[in-house]
Design a protein around this motif. Structure first.
Motif, PDB file in Angstrom:
ATOM      1  N   ASN A 174      77.081  40.925  57.617  1.00 51.35           N
ATOM      2  CA  ASN A 174      75.872  40.164  57.923  1.00 51.35           C
ATOM      3  C   ASN A 174      75.210  39.619  56.663  1.00 51.35           C
ATOM      4  OD1 ASN A 174      76.194  40.651  60.644  1.00 51.35           O
ATOM      5  ND2 ASN A 174      74.829  42.414  60.675  1.00 51.35           N
ATOM      6  N   ILE A 175      75.133  40.456  55.627  1.00 53.53           N
ATOM      7  CA  ILE A 175      74.464  40.052  54.382  1.00 53.53           C
ATOM      8  C   ILE A 175      75.214  38.913  53.706  1.00 53.53           C
ATOM      9  CG2 ILE A 175      73.841  40.807  52.051  1.00 53.53           C
ATOM     10  CD1 ILE A 175      73.400  43.620  53.246  1.00 53.53           C
ATOM     11  N   PHE A 176      76.522  39.078  53.537  1.00 52.62           N
ATOM     12  CA  PHE A 176      77.279  38.106  52.756  1.00 52.62           C
ATOM     13  C   PHE A 176      77.683  36.879  53.575  1.00 52.62           C
ATOM     14  CE2 PHE A 176      77.766  41.900  50.131  1.00 52.62           C
ATOM     15  CZ  PHE A 176      77.501  41.371  48.868  1.00 52.62           C
ATOM     16  N   SER A 177      77.772  37.008  54.900  1.00 56.73           N
ATOM     17  CA  SER A 177      78.030  35.818  55.718  1.00 56.73           C
ATOM     18  C   SER A 177      76.884  34.827  55.590  1.00 56.73           C
ATOM     19  CB  SER A 177      78.214  36.214  57.187  1.00 56.73           C
ATOM     20  OG  SER A 177      79.406  36.919  57.380  1.00 56.73           O
ATOM     21  N   LYS A 178      75.662  35.340  55.591  1.00 53.24           N
ATOM     22  CA  LYS A 178      74.496  34.467  55.449  1.00 53.24           C
ATOM     23  C   LYS A 178      74.525  33.769  54.091  1.00 53.24           C
ATOM     24  CE  LYS A 178      70.916  33.380  57.994  1.00 53.24           C
ATOM     25  NZ  LYS A 178      71.029  32.969  59.404  1.00 53.24           N
ATOM     26  N   LYS A 179      74.926  34.488  53.052  1.00 52.63           N
ATOM     27  CA  LYS A 179      74.997  33.893  51.715  1.00 52.63           C
ATOM     28  C   LYS A 179      76.065  32.806  51.657  1.00 52.63           C
ATOM     29  CE  LYS A 179      76.060  34.957  46.900  1.00 52.63           C
ATOM     30  NZ  LYS A 179      75.164  33.915  46.398  1.00 52.63           N
ATOM     31  N   VAL A 180      77.246  33.075  52.243  1.00 54.54           N
ATOM     32  CA  VAL A 180      78.329  32.085  52.225  1.00 54.54           C
ATOM     33  C   VAL A 180      77.935  30.836  53.016  1.00 54.54           C
ATOM     34  CG1 VAL A 180      80.696  31.631  52.988  1.00 54.54           C
ATOM     35  CG2 VAL A 180      80.152  33.784  51.857  1.00 54.54           C
ATOM     36  N   LEU A 181      77.265  31.018  54.154  1.00 55.11           N
ATOM     37  CA  LEU A 181      76.812  29.874  54.947  1.00 55.11           C
ATOM     38  C   LEU A 181      75.883  28.973  54.142  1.00 55.11           C
ATOM     39  CD1 LEU A 181      76.103  31.560  58.411  1.00 55.11           C
ATOM     40  CD2 LEU A 181      77.924  29.941  57.892  1.00 55.11           C
ATOM     41  N   LYS A 182      75.006  29.569  53.366  1.00 52.30           N
ATOM     42  CA  LYS A 182      74.058  28.792  52.562  1.00 52.30           C
ATOM     43  C   LYS A 182      74.729  28.151  51.359  1.00 52.30           C
ATOM     44  CE  LYS A 182      69.954  30.484  51.786  1.00 52.30           C
ATOM     45  NZ  LYS A 182      68.884  31.410  51.374  1.00 52.30           N
ATOM     46  N   THR A 254      66.648  33.888  61.727  1.00 57.30           N
ATOM     47  CA  THR A 254      66.532  34.605  60.458  1.00 57.30           C
ATOM     48  C   THR A 254      67.217  35.965  60.573  1.00 57.30           C
ATOM     49  OG1 THR A 254      64.461  35.657  61.116  1.00 57.30           O
ATOM     50  CG2 THR A 254      64.305  33.513  60.029  1.00 57.30           C
ATOM     51  N   PRO A 255      67.560  36.584  59.439  1.00 60.58           N
ATOM     52  CA  PRO A 255      68.161  37.927  59.489  1.00 60.58           C
ATOM     53  C   PRO A 255      67.294  38.940  60.228  1.00 60.58           C
ATOM     54  CG  PRO A 255      68.433  36.990  57.302  1.00 60.58           C
ATOM     55  CD  PRO A 255      67.552  36.040  58.054  1.00 60.58           C
ATOM     56  N   LEU A 355      69.176  25.239  53.560  1.00 60.96           N
ATOM     57  CA  LEU A 355      69.041  26.141  54.687  1.00 60.96           C
ATOM     58  C   LEU A 355      69.337  25.450  55.999  1.00 60.96           C
ATOM     59  CD1 LEU A 355      65.851  28.221  53.893  1.00 60.96           C
ATOM     60  CD2 LEU A 355      68.138  29.097  54.218  1.00 60.96           C
ATOM     61  N   LEU A 356      69.154  24.122  56.022  1.00 62.01           N
ATOM     62  CA  LEU A 356      69.331  23.385  57.260  1.00 62.01           C
ATOM     63  C   LEU A 356      70.677  22.709  57.337  1.00 62.01           C
ATOM     64  CD1 LEU A 356      65.835  21.645  57.349  1.00 62.01           C
ATOM     65  CD2 LEU A 356      66.474  23.854  58.254  1.00 62.01           C
ATOM     66  N   ALA A 357      71.545  22.991  56.384  1.00 65.64           N
ATOM     67  CA  ALA A 357      72.769  22.201  56.277  1.00 65.64           C
ATOM     68  C   ALA A 357      74.005  22.874  56.827  1.00 65.64           C
ATOM     69  CB  ALA A 357      73.026  21.858  54.801  1.00 65.64           C
ATOM     70  N   ASN A 358      73.840  24.066  57.417  1.00 63.08           N
ATOM     71  CA  ASN A 358      75.061  24.746  57.850  1.00 63.08           C
ATOM     72  C   ASN A 358      75.600  24.171  59.140  1.00 63.08           C
ATOM     73  OD1 ASN A 358      73.019  25.875  59.498  1.00 63.08           O
ATOM     74  ND2 ASN A 358      74.360  27.604  59.922  1.00 63.08           N
ATOM     75  N   GLY A 359      74.776  23.471  59.909  1.00 65.60           N
ATOM     76  CA  GLY A 359      75.249  22.711  61.050  1.00 65.60           C
ATOM     77  C   GLY A 359      75.909  23.538  62.113  1.00 65.60           C
ATOM     78  N   SER A 360      75.177  23.895  63.135  1.00 65.26           N
ATOM     79  CA  SER A 360      75.771  24.704  64.190  1.00 65.26           C
ATOM     80  C   SER A 360      76.241  23.881  65.355  1.00 65.26           C
ATOM     81  CB  SER A 360      74.748  25.728  64.675  1.00 65.26           C
ATOM     82  OG  SER A 360      73.703  25.084  65.311  1.00 65.26           O
ATOM     83  N   GLY A 361      76.248  22.566  65.199  1.00 65.24           N
ATOM     84  CA  GLY A 361      76.677  21.739  66.301  1.00 65.24           C
ATOM     85  C   GLY A 361      75.569  21.460  67.290  1.00 65.24           C
ATOM     86  N   MET A 362      74.327  21.897  66.971  1.00 62.04           N
ATOM     87  CA  MET A 362      73.203  21.645  67.844  1.00 62.04           C
ATOM     88  C   MET A 362      72.707  20.230  67.621  1.00 62.04           C
ATOM     89  SD  MET A 362      72.780  24.456  69.471  1.00 62.04           S
ATOM     90  CE  MET A 362      71.116  24.263  70.093  1.00 62.04           C
ATOM     91  N   THR A 366      67.042  20.054  66.523  1.00 54.73           N
ATOM     92  CA  THR A 366      66.858  21.474  66.243  1.00 54.73           C
ATOM     93  C   THR A 366      67.204  21.800  64.799  1.00 54.73           C
ATOM     94  OG1 THR A 366      69.100  21.929  66.984  1.00 54.73           O
ATOM     95  CG2 THR A 366      67.370  22.121  68.628  1.00 54.73           C
ATOM     96  N   ALA A 367      66.947  20.869  63.913  1.00 56.15           N
ATOM     97  CA  ALA A 367      67.356  21.044  62.517  1.00 56.15           C
ATOM     98  C   ALA A 367      66.612  22.162  61.827  1.00 56.15           C
ATOM     99  CB  ALA A 367      67.136  19.745  61.750  1.00 56.15           C
ATOM    100  N   THR A 368      65.464  22.594  62.386  1.00 57.37           N
ATOM    101  CA  THR A 368      64.683  23.638  61.737  1.00 57.37           C
ATOM    102  C   THR A 368      65.070  25.031  62.213  1.00 57.37           C
ATOM    103  OG1 THR A 368      62.988  23.419  63.436  1.00 57.37           O
ATOM    104  CG2 THR A 368      62.689  22.131  61.431  1.00 57.37           C
ATOM    105  N   ARG A 369      66.264  25.175  62.804  1.00 58.84           N
ATOM    106  CA  ARG A 369      66.598  26.417  63.457  1.00 58.84           C
ATOM    107  C   ARG A 369      66.628  27.617  62.517  1.00 58.84           C
ATOM    108  NH1 ARG A 369      70.576  22.931  63.112  1.00 58.84           N
ATOM    109  NH2 ARG A 369      72.472  23.456  61.986  1.00 58.84           N
ATOM    110  N   LEU A 370      67.078  27.434  61.260  1.00 56.93           N
ATOM    111  CA  LEU A 370      67.189  28.587  60.369  1.00 56.93           C
ATOM    112  C   LEU A 370      65.848  29.015  59.795  1.00 56.93           C
ATOM    113  CD1 LEU A 370      70.471  27.944  58.391  1.00 56.93           C
ATOM    114  CD2 LEU A 370      70.041  29.601  60.178  1.00 56.93           C
ATOM    115  N   LEU A 371      64.827  28.195  59.981  1.00 55.16           N
ATOM    116  CA  LEU A 371      63.504  28.561  59.496  1.00 55.16           C
ATOM    117  C   LEU A 371      62.657  29.151  60.607  1.00 55.16           C
ATOM    118  CD1 LEU A 371      62.684  25.500  57.245  1.00 55.16           C
ATOM    119  CD2 LEU A 371      63.729  27.652  56.623  1.00 55.16           C
ATOM    120  N   PHE A 372      63.231  29.251  61.821  1.00 53.06           N
ATOM    121  CA  PHE A 372      62.492  29.781  62.952  1.00 53.06           C
ATOM    122  C   PHE A 372      62.381  31.291  62.832  1.00 53.06           C
ATOM    123  CE2 PHE A 372      60.944  30.127  67.175  1.00 53.06           C
ATOM    124  CZ  PHE A 372      61.545  31.219  67.728  1.00 53.06           C
ATOM    125  N   VAL A 373      61.197  31.842  63.036  1.00 50.88           N
ATOM    126  CA  VAL A 373      60.966  33.277  62.953  1.00 50.88           C
ATOM    127  C   VAL A 373      60.644  33.796  64.354  1.00 50.88           C
ATOM    128  CG1 VAL A 373      59.567  35.099  61.973  1.00 50.88           C
ATOM    129  CG2 VAL A 373      60.123  33.116  60.626  1.00 50.88           C
TER     130      VAL A 373
END
Length: 373
Positions: A174-182, A254-255, A355-362, A366-373
Motif C-alpha cells: 500500500n505504501i509503495f504502490s501509492k509512491k509509484v503511482l505518483k 487518500t491512504p 497527484l491528479l495525473a495517475n488517471g483511473s479512467g474516470m 472527477t479529476a480531484t479524486r486523489l485529493l478527496f478526503v
C-alpha cells in the motif's frame, strides 16, 4: 454547483466500488478456504491467482482502453518495482498459508495489525514520526489480537506467523504502490498487471521445485476432480477482480480513507466467514476480534485528528482572499527532492498536479479524486 455534482458522483462511485470490494473479497476468502481444505497447496493457489492476473489483465485492459504505461527507467524499476513485486508475492503466499492453517475470521483479525506495521514501516523507511495519540490508538489493536489469539480454538503458530508476514507485505504494498503511482504516472491497473507478471516470473521456478510434483500426484488432479478445479478457477477470477477493485479504490481516495474502507471490509469478511463456514468461536474470541477492529477505527480517527491539527483551516468566507503558492514551488515532504521539473528519482514531472495525473479512467470531471478526503 458543478463541483457539488462532481463530488457527489465521486462519493457514489467510491461507495459502490467498496460494496463490490466487500462482496468479492468475502467470496474470495470463503472459496479460498474451501479450496485449501480439499487441496492443501497454498503455493499452487497463489500461482493460479498470479496466472489469473497475468492472463486476464492484458486483453481486458486493452478492451477497456486503459492507457499503457511509458518506459520506466531501469534504476527506478529495480529499486522500487521489483521489490514491490516481491512484496506482493510474499504477501500472497503467506496469506494463503495462514488461510490454510487457521480460520478466515482469525486470519483477518490478525491482519487488523496493518496500522501497526504501517507506523513501523513509515518510520523505518521515511523517518516519519507519529503523534502520541496515534501510538495510543495502536494499543486496542494489539490487545484485541492478543485476546483473539489466546482464545482461538483452532490456533496454529504457523498460521499466526504467516498472517503477520502477510499483513506486513500488504502494508508495504500500500505504501509503495501509492509512491509509484505518483512518481511514474502509471495507470493503477497497469501497475497491478505489471506486478502480477513480475511476481509470476519470479515465483514459477520456485513453484516447479517446491510444489509441482506433489500437486500432479494429488488425487484431485489425477482423477480430474472438477469441483476442486472449478473452485480453483473461481478463486483465481475473484482474486483478480478483488485486486482490480482494491487498486482502483486506492487510486481514488487518500491512504486514510483507504484504511477506513479496508477496516470495514475486514469486518464484513469476518462476519460472512463465520456465517457461511461456521467455524467454532467463543464469546471471548469474538470480543477480541471486536476490540481489534475498533482499534483500527480508532487509529484512523487519530490520524484524521492529528492531520487536522497540523493543517491550518482555510477561511470559509467567499470574500476572503487566500494567497496560494504555485505548486512548482512546493516540495512534497513525503517525496523530497522535486526540483526543476524532475523528481529525485530521475523521472520527469508530468504537467500540472502529479497527484491528479495517475488517471483511473474516470471522466475528467472527477479529476480531484486523489485529493478527496
Amino acid at each position: 454547483m458543478l463541483g457539488k455534482r462532481t463530488g457527489s458522483r465521486h462519493i457514489a462511485v467510491v461507495l459502490l466500488m467498496c460494496l463490490f470490494w466487500y462482496v468479492i473479497s468475502s467470496s474470495n476468502n470463503v472459496i479460498g478456504k474451501m479450496v485449501l481444505n480439499e487441496f492443501p497447496f497454498p503455493m499452487t493457489v497463489t500461482l493460479v491467482q498470479l496466472c489469473s492476473i497475468t492472463l486476464y489483465s492484458g486483453p481486458f485492459f486493452n478492451l477497456w482502453r486503459i492507457r499503457k504505461y511509458q518506459d520506466i527507467p531501469s534504476s527506478y524499476y529495480y529499486r522500487l518495482i521489483v521489490p514491490l513485486a516481491l512484496g506482493k508475492l510474499l504477501a500472497s503466499v503467506t496469506s494463503h498459508i495462514s488461510l490454510w492453517k487457521v480460520p478466515v475470521s482469525y486470519a483477518h483479525t490478525v491482519k487488523a495489525t496493518m496500522p501497526l506495521f504501517t507506523v513501523v514501516l513509515t518510520r523505518l523507511f521515511f523517518g516519519e514520526k507519529q503523534p502520541t495519540l496515534v501510538y495510543l490508538s495502536l494499543l486496542p489493536i494489539i490487545t484485541g489480537v492478543g485476546i483473539a489469539t489466546v482464545t482461538e480454538i483452532s490456533f496454529d503458530m504457523m498460521g499466526l506467523i504467516s498472517a503477520l508476514i502477510s499483513t506486513m507485505g500488504f502494508s508495504m504494498q500500500n505504501i509503495f504502490s501509492k509512491k509509484v503511482l505518483k512518481d511514474t504516472n502509471i495507470h493503477h491497473l497497469r501497475l497491478l498487471h505489471l506486478l502480477g507478471k513480475l511476481s509470476l516470473f519470479i515465483f514459477l521456478p520456485l513453484w516447479l521445485y517446491m510444489d509441482s510434483f506433489a500437486v500432479f500426484r494429488h488425487t484431485a488432479i489425477k482423477n480430474l476432480d472438477y469441483r476442486v478445479i472449478a473452485l480453483l478457477f473461481a478463486d483465481g477470477v475473484l482474486n483478480w477482480l478483488q485486486n482490480i477493485i482494491a487498486f482502483s479504490v486506492l487510486s481514488l481516495v487518500t491512504p486514510l480513507t483507504y484504511a477506513v474502507a479496508s477496516a470495514s471490509k475486514r469486518i464484513f469478511v469476518i462476519a460472512v466467514s463465520l456465517l457461511i463456514l461456521g467455524n467454532p468461536v467463543t464469546w471471548v474470541n469474538c470480543l477480541g476480534m471486536t476490540v481489534a477492529i475498533v482499534g483500527v477505527l480508532c487509529y484512523n480517527r487519530a490520524k484524521q485528528i492529528t492531520r487536522g491539527r497540523e493543517q491550518p483551516t482555510l477561511p470559509l468566507s467567499q470574500t476572503s482572499h487566500v494567497k496560494y503558492l504555485p505548486l512548482e514551488q512546493q516540495t512534497d515532504p513525503y517525496y523530497r527532492g522535486s526540483v526543476n521539473g524532475k523528481l529525485s528519482n530521475g523521472l520527469h514531472r508530468t504537467p500540472g498536479n502529479s497527484l491528479l495525473a495517475n488517471g483511473s479512467g474516470m471522466p475528467s470531471g472527477t479529476a480531484t479524486r486523489l485529493l478527496f478526503v
